[in-house]
Design a protein around this motif. Structure first.
Motif, PDB file in Angstrom:
ATOM      1  N   MET A 249       0.823  -1.193   0.000  1.00 26.12           N
ATOM      2  CA  MET A 249       0.000   0.000   0.000  1.00 26.12           C
ATOM      3  C   MET A 249       0.866   1.256   0.000  1.00 26.12           C
ATOM      4  O   MET A 249       0.722   2.113  -0.829  1.00 26.12           O
ATOM      5  N   PHE A 250       1.777   1.349   0.971  1.00 24.84           N
ATOM      6  CA  PHE A 250       2.609   2.539   1.064  1.00 24.84           C
ATOM      7  C   PHE A 250       3.876   2.410   0.227  1.00 24.84           C
ATOM      8  O   PHE A 250       4.418   3.398  -0.214  1.00 24.84           O
ATOM      9  N   ALA A 251       4.364   1.188   0.058  1.00 24.43           N
ATOM     10  CA  ALA A 251       5.611   0.977  -0.663  1.00 24.43           C
ATOM     11  C   ALA A 251       5.331   0.932  -2.160  1.00 24.43           C
ATOM     12  O   ALA A 251       5.077  -0.118  -2.728  1.00 24.43           O
ATOM     13  N   ARG A 252       5.355   2.075  -2.774  1.00 29.50           N
ATOM     14  CA  ARG A 252       5.081   2.197  -4.194  1.00 29.50           C
ATOM     15  C   ARG A 252       6.140   3.114  -4.814  1.00 29.50           C
ATOM     16  O   ARG A 252       6.582   4.083  -4.185  1.00 29.50           O
ATOM     17  N   PRO A 253       6.513   2.844  -6.061  1.00 27.66           N
ATOM     18  CA  PRO A 253       7.453   3.755  -6.728  1.00 27.66           C
ATOM     19  C   PRO A 253       6.893   5.178  -6.778  1.00 27.66           C
ATOM     20  O   PRO A 253       5.690   5.375  -6.938  1.00 27.66           O
ATOM     21  N   ASN A 254       7.775   6.153  -6.620  1.00 25.76           N
ATOM     22  CA  ASN A 254       7.439   7.576  -6.739  1.00 25.76           C
ATOM     23  C   ASN A 254       6.440   8.053  -5.700  1.00 25.76           C
ATOM     24  O   ASN A 254       5.757   9.057  -5.894  1.00 25.76           O
ATOM     25  N   SER A 255       6.318   7.349  -4.579  1.00 21.39           N
ATOM     26  CA  SER A 255       5.338   7.691  -3.546  1.00 21.39           C
ATOM     27  C   SER A 255       6.051   7.962  -2.232  1.00 21.39           C
ATOM     28  O   SER A 255       6.958   7.220  -1.855  1.00 21.39           O
TER      29      SER A 255
ATOM     30  N   ALA B 168       0.100   5.024 -13.015  1.00 23.08           N
ATOM     31  CA  ALA B 168       0.755   3.770 -12.638  1.00 23.08           C
ATOM     32  C   ALA B 168       0.484   3.439 -11.167  1.00 23.08           C
ATOM     33  O   ALA B 168       0.279   2.268 -10.812  1.00 23.08           O
ATOM     34  N   HIS B 169       0.476   4.447 -10.324  1.00 23.89           N
ATOM     35  CA  HIS B 169       0.204   4.239  -8.899  1.00 23.89           C
ATOM     36  C   HIS B 169      -1.188   3.661  -8.700  1.00 23.89           C
ATOM     37  O   HIS B 169      -1.370   2.659  -7.998  1.00 23.89           O
ATOM     38  N   VAL B 170      -2.184   4.278  -9.310  1.00 23.25           N
ATOM     39  CA  VAL B 170      -3.565   3.821  -9.127  1.00 23.25           C
ATOM     40  C   VAL B 170      -3.723   2.398  -9.651  1.00 23.25           C
ATOM     41  O   VAL B 170      -4.350   1.559  -9.002  1.00 23.25           O
ATOM     42  N   VAL B 171      -3.140   2.101 -10.797  1.00 23.60           N
ATOM     43  CA  VAL B 171      -3.228   0.754 -11.362  1.00 23.60           C
ATOM     44  C   VAL B 171      -2.579  -0.277 -10.433  1.00 23.60           C
ATOM     45  O   VAL B 171      -3.014  -1.422 -10.361  1.00 23.60           O
ATOM     46  N   SER B 172      -1.572   0.140  -9.674  1.00 26.27           N
ATOM     47  CA  SER B 172      -0.859  -0.793  -8.797  1.00 26.27           C
ATOM     48  C   SER B 172      -1.630  -1.148  -7.528  1.00 26.27           C
ATOM     49  O   SER B 172      -1.257  -2.081  -6.815  1.00 26.27           O
ATOM     50  N   LEU B 173      -2.698  -0.416  -7.237  1.00 26.30           N
ATOM     51  CA  LEU B 173      -3.474  -0.660  -6.016  1.00 26.30           C
ATOM     52  C   LEU B 173      -4.510  -1.754  -6.242  1.00 26.30           C
ATOM     53  O   LEU B 173      -5.163  -1.793  -7.285  1.00 26.30           O
ATOM     54  N   ASP B 174      -4.688  -2.600  -5.257  1.00 26.18           N
ATOM     55  CA  ASP B 174      -5.769  -3.588  -5.284  1.00 26.18           C
ATOM     56  C   ASP B 174      -7.004  -2.890  -4.713  1.00 26.18           C
ATOM     57  O   ASP B 174      -7.186  -2.821  -3.500  1.00 26.18           O
ATOM     58  N   LEU B 175      -7.834  -2.361  -5.592  1.00 28.01           N
ATOM     59  CA  LEU B 175      -8.966  -1.550  -5.153  1.00 28.01           C
ATOM     60  C   LEU B 175     -10.119  -2.388  -4.615  1.00 28.01           C
ATOM     61  O   LEU B 175     -11.080  -1.825  -4.079  1.00 28.01           O
ATOM     62  N   THR B 176     -10.015  -3.687  -4.701  1.00 31.02           N
ATOM     63  CA  THR B 176     -10.985  -4.549  -4.019  1.00 31.02           C
ATOM     64  C   THR B 176     -10.655  -4.592  -2.526  1.00 31.02           C
ATOM     65  O   THR B 176     -11.543  -4.468  -1.683  1.00 31.02           O
ATOM     66  N   ARG B 177      -9.395  -4.729  -2.210  1.00 30.24           N
ATOM     67  CA  ARG B 177      -8.954  -4.742  -0.805  1.00 30.24           C
ATOM     68  C   ARG B 177      -8.840  -3.342  -0.222  1.00 30.24           C
ATOM     69  O   ARG B 177      -8.906  -3.164   0.987  1.00 30.24           O
TER      70      ARG B 177
ATOM     71  N   ILE C 188      -7.367  10.278  -4.541  1.00 34.82           N
ATOM     72  CA  ILE C 188      -8.337   9.284  -4.109  1.00 34.82           C
ATOM     73  C   ILE C 188      -8.104   9.029  -2.627  1.00 34.82           C
ATOM     74  O   ILE C 188      -6.992   9.200  -2.119  1.00 34.82           O
ATOM     75  N   TYR C 189      -9.172   8.675  -1.944  1.00 34.43           N
ATOM     76  CA  TYR C 189      -9.073   8.217  -0.562  1.00 34.43           C
ATOM     77  C   TYR C 189      -9.434   6.742  -0.571  1.00 34.43           C
ATOM     78  O   TYR C 189     -10.491   6.369  -1.088  1.00 34.43           O
ATOM     79  N   THR C 190      -8.562   5.910   0.005  1.00 36.48           N
ATOM     80  CA  THR C 190      -8.898   4.504   0.153  1.00 36.48           C
ATOM     81  C   THR C 190      -9.276   4.251   1.608  1.00 36.48           C
ATOM     82  O   THR C 190      -8.751   4.888   2.527  1.00 36.48           O
ATOM     83  N   ASP C 191     -10.210   3.334   1.787  1.00 36.84           N
ATOM     84  CA  ASP C 191     -10.730   3.019   3.117  1.00 36.84           C
ATOM     85  C   ASP C 191      -9.864   1.946   3.755  1.00 36.84           C
ATOM     86  O   ASP C 191      -9.921   0.780   3.376  1.00 36.84           O
TER      87      ASP C 191
END
Length: 170
Positions: A1-7, A108-117, A133-136
């Motif tokens: 979640m937090f460990a993403r390139p350019n984040s 690329a960041h958004v695509v890398s997120l599992d938006l189901t979880r 975006i805000y994720t829950d």
């Protein structure tokens, strides 16, 4: 979640029922140097159907502190964190991770997120200047995570307007 390139972690955000009193409380208790105040609704913009938020920003030790006062019942995502009783309330709401670089890095960041979880509960954009975006993450972390990208021009403007302690050296 937090460990993403350019984040990178960039912000800690609180909701409050009184922005002016909350700014004064943070200045008194934590020597917050001052705040840049704004609204998410621009002058002349029709707020119908949008959350209306009063926002104050300060940078302390390199981390942005955001105070958010939801106006009326327009923003339950923010207002629901506040107690119903009287008196000043300041409650932790979210952390933010800022995506650095070109807009393609945001995509690329958004695509890398599992938006189901990590479901998106709030999102927005301003042209090619801002995406968020805000994720829950309440089930795991107890709060939301904001993912945000800003154009370099917008980020520079915001940095110039937001008080910083210690002062940013150019």
């Amino acid at each position: 979640m937090f460990a993403r390139p350019n984040s990178q972690h960039s912000q800690v955000a609180y909701v409050t029922n009184d922005l002016i009193a909350a700014m004064a409380a943070l200045k008194a208790a934590y020597d917050t140097p001052g705040f840049f105040e704004m609204s998410n609704i621009q002058p002349g913009e029709d707020p119908a159907g949008k959350p209306v938020l009063k926002i104050a920003l300060a940078v302390v030790g390199g981390v942005e502190i955001e105070l958010i006062e939801p106006v009326g019942d327009t923003a339950p995502l923010f207002k629901d964190f506040l107690p119903d009783d009287d008196g000043l309330a300041i409650r932790f709401h979210h952390v933010a991770t800022r995506i650095e670089g070109p807009l393609a890095n945001w995509d690329a960041h958004v695509v890398s997120l599992d938006l189901t979880r990590h479901p998106v509960v709030f999102e927005g954009a301003i042209g090619d200047m801002l995406r968020y975006i805000y994720t829950d993450e309440r089930a795991t972390l107890g709060h939301y995570v904001e993912h945000v990208w800003m154009s370099s021009d917008l980020l520079s403007q915001l940095r110039a307007l937001t008080p910083s302690y210690p002062p940013v050296k150019d």
